[in-house]
Motif scaffolding. Structure first.
Motif, PDB file in Angstrom:
ATOM      1  N   GLN A  58      41.935  32.413  45.729  1.00  0.00           N
ATOM      2  CA  GLN A  58      42.484  33.663  45.765  1.00  0.00           C
ATOM      3  C   GLN A  58      41.641  34.673  45.133  1.00  0.00           C
ATOM      4  O   GLN A  58      41.469  34.811  43.953  1.00  0.00           O
ATOM      5  CB  GLN A  58      43.862  33.597  45.317  1.00  0.00           C
ATOM      6  CG  GLN A  58      44.806  32.531  45.912  1.00  0.00           C
ATOM      7  CD  GLN A  58      46.398  32.405  45.369  1.00  0.00           C
ATOM      8  OE1 GLN A  58      47.303  31.988  46.255  1.00  0.00           O
ATOM      9  NE2 GLN A  58      46.514  33.265  44.078  1.00  0.00           N
ATOM     10  N   VAL A  59      41.130  35.404  46.007  1.00  0.00           N
ATOM     11  CA  VAL A  59      39.997  36.478  45.681  1.00  0.00           C
ATOM     12  C   VAL A  59      40.699  37.843  45.773  1.00  0.00           C
ATOM     13  O   VAL A  59      41.042  38.245  47.067  1.00  0.00           O
ATOM     14  CB  VAL A  59      39.035  36.490  46.337  1.00  0.00           C
ATOM     15  CG1 VAL A  59      37.754  37.470  46.333  1.00  0.00           C
ATOM     16  CG2 VAL A  59      38.424  34.946  46.597  1.00  0.00           C
ATOM     17  N   ARG A  60      40.805  38.655  44.923  1.00  0.00           N
ATOM     18  CA  ARG A  60      41.349  39.822  44.647  1.00  0.00           C
ATOM     19  C   ARG A  60      40.366  41.109  44.629  1.00  0.00           C
ATOM     20  O   ARG A  60      39.555  40.785  43.484  1.00  0.00           O
ATOM     21  CB  ARG A  60      42.576  40.013  43.554  1.00  0.00           C
ATOM     22  CG  ARG A  60      43.831  39.252  43.763  1.00  0.00           C
ATOM     23  CD  ARG A  60      44.894  39.432  42.720  1.00  0.00           C
ATOM     24  NE  ARG A  60      45.809  38.903  42.894  1.00  0.00           N
ATOM     25  CZ  ARG A  60      46.431  37.544  42.642  1.00  0.00           C
ATOM     26  NH1 ARG A  60      45.236  36.723  42.581  1.00  0.00           N
ATOM     27  NH2 ARG A  60      47.581  36.990  43.091  1.00  0.00           N
ATOM     28  N   GLN A  61      40.549  42.101  45.194  1.00  0.00           N
ATOM     29  CA  GLN A  61      39.715  43.310  44.992  1.00  0.00           C
ATOM     30  C   GLN A  61      40.145  43.944  43.845  1.00  0.00           C
ATOM     31  O   GLN A  61      41.591  43.898  43.599  1.00  0.00           O
ATOM     32  CB  GLN A  61      39.718  44.158  46.085  1.00  0.00           C
ATOM     33  CG  GLN A  61      39.013  43.549  47.417  1.00  0.00           C
ATOM     34  CD  GLN A  61      37.398  43.476  47.147  1.00  0.00           C
ATOM     35  OE1 GLN A  61      36.720  44.183  46.212  1.00  0.00           O
ATOM     36  NE2 GLN A  61      36.870  42.644  47.957  1.00  0.00           N
ATOM     37  N   ASP A  62      39.635  44.670  42.875  1.00  0.00           N
ATOM     38  CA  ASP A  62      39.917  45.531  41.836  1.00  0.00           C
ATOM     39  C   ASP A  62      40.454  46.909  42.520  1.00  0.00           C
ATOM     40  O   ASP A  62      40.444  46.887  43.689  1.00  0.00           O
ATOM     41  CB  ASP A  62      39.038  45.735  40.587  1.00  0.00           C
ATOM     42  CG  ASP A  62      37.672  46.306  41.146  1.00  0.00           C
ATOM     43  OD1 ASP A  62      37.511  46.930  42.257  1.00  0.00           O
ATOM     44  OD2 ASP A  62      36.943  46.646  40.275  1.00  0.00           O
ATOM     45  N   ALA A  63      40.395  47.663  41.565  1.00  0.00           N
ATOM     46  CA  ALA A  63      41.371  49.033  41.826  1.00  0.00           C
ATOM     47  C   ALA A  63      40.133  49.836  42.632  1.00  0.00           C
ATOM     48  O   ALA A  63      40.280  50.810  43.361  1.00  0.00           O
ATOM     49  CB  ALA A  63      41.693  49.861  40.797  1.00  0.00           C
ATOM     50  N   THR A  64      38.726  49.357  42.645  1.00  0.00           N
ATOM     51  CA  THR A  64      37.597  49.947  43.163  1.00  0.00           C
ATOM     52  C   THR A  64      37.414  49.308  44.819  1.00  0.00           C
ATOM     53  O   THR A  64      37.585  50.400  45.820  1.00  0.00           O
ATOM     54  CB  THR A  64      36.383  49.863  42.425  1.00  0.00           C
ATOM     55  OG1 THR A  64      36.538  50.500  41.275  1.00  0.00           O
ATOM     56  CG2 THR A  64      35.234  50.437  43.279  1.00  0.00           C
ATOM     57  N   GLY A  65      37.579  47.987  44.887  1.00  0.00           N
ATOM     58  CA  GLY A  65      37.499  47.526  46.136  1.00  0.00           C
ATOM     59  C   GLY A  65      36.118  47.307  46.511  1.00  0.00           C
ATOM     60  O   GLY A  65      34.991  47.869  45.823  1.00  0.00           O
ATOM     61  N   SER A  66      35.727  46.899  47.995  1.00  0.00           N
ATOM     62  CA  SER A  66      34.541  46.789  48.434  1.00  0.00           C
ATOM     63  C   SER A  66      33.623  45.669  47.531  1.00  0.00           C
ATOM     64  O   SER A  66      32.466  45.855  47.694  1.00  0.00           O
ATOM     65  CB  SER A  66      33.708  48.061  48.546  1.00  0.00           C
ATOM     66  OG  SER A  66      34.658  48.867  49.596  1.00  0.00           O
TER      67      SER A  66
END
Length: 235
Positions: free
Chosen positions: A177-185
């Motif tokens: 399960q791979v989540r982006q942080d608040a920055t993304g990309s």
């Protein structure tokens, strides 16, 4: 000269021993510890090498605040333990011999059965399979060990590179399960053990900040490959 058994190091009754009650009493003490004792280990991370005396215990309880991933190194002798990981901190605990790959024991406060075959440590089948989720701290150039683990949950705070997958058993489903942080990309570089088919030819993660993707592999021991079998994005 006293000689000992190969696994629990129980003293034998040797010829011409003047005080035979001494090794008998010690043997009973060792057996009692191997069957029913708890060994409490306070750990913080790095490598903790348990002693011969500690390794005789039946139940290993790990406590403490981890400041880095922990390797619990056990003697290279045949033995099994109930291991309970009560540590805090977003780091992993791996039980292994000096030369083995080992298995991850999650900090879910459950009892995990670990078997050492004198070469490496393995989860006892059906003891934790299907329940093990491990929080994987962000890192680059990391090796992910699937022994005893079904799901790795990670938040990308930078671009991650996974150097290798190890430890799975034949047919095991391995989910990330791979989540982006608040920055993304953020991106992930996948290891050479990953194999793609004609339906799923690449892993293209969502770039949206704070969104999560599920990536599932199935291990093929004959090929030594982790086949990409599912990619669900944008949760």
């Amino acid at each position: 000269m006293t000689t000992y058994s190969s696994n629990l190091l129980i003293p034998y009754l040797d010829d011409n021993m003047d005080n035979p009650h001494l090794p008998v009493n010690e043997a009973l003490r060792v057996l009692d510890k191997a069957i029913g004792s708890k060994v409490a280990l306070a750990v913080t991370g790095g490598t903790t090498i348990i002693t011969d005396e500690e390794s005789r215990g039946a139940y290993l309880e790990l406590t403490g605040v981890l400041t880095s991933n922990l390797i619990l190194q056990v003697p290279a002798r045949a033995k099994q333990w109930l291991v309970q990981n009560k540590t805090t901190g977003s780091y992993t605990v791996t039980v292994k011999t000096a030369t083995g790959a080992g298995m991850v024991v999650t900090n879910d406060s459950q009892l995990h059965m670990v078997y050492c075959d004198a070469l490496d440590c393995w989860p006892v089948q059906n003891s934790t399979h299907g329940r093990n989720r491990v929080v994987l701290p962000y890192g680059s150039g990391i090796t992910i060990n699937w022994a005893g683990v079904d799901i790795y949950d990670t938040t990308l705070t930078g671009n991650m590179v996974i150097s290798a997958f190890t430890g799975a058993t034949d047919g095991q489903l391995c989910a990330m399960q791979v989540r982006q942080d608040a920055t993304g990309s953020r991106t992930v570089g996948w290891p050479p053990e990953v194999r793609y088919g004609t339906d799923l030819t690449t892993i293209l993660l969502t770039t949206t900040a704070s969104k999560m993707d599920r990536v599932v592999f199935q291990y093929d021991a004959g090929a030594g490959k982790y086949d990409l079998v599912s990619l669900m994005r944008g949760y």
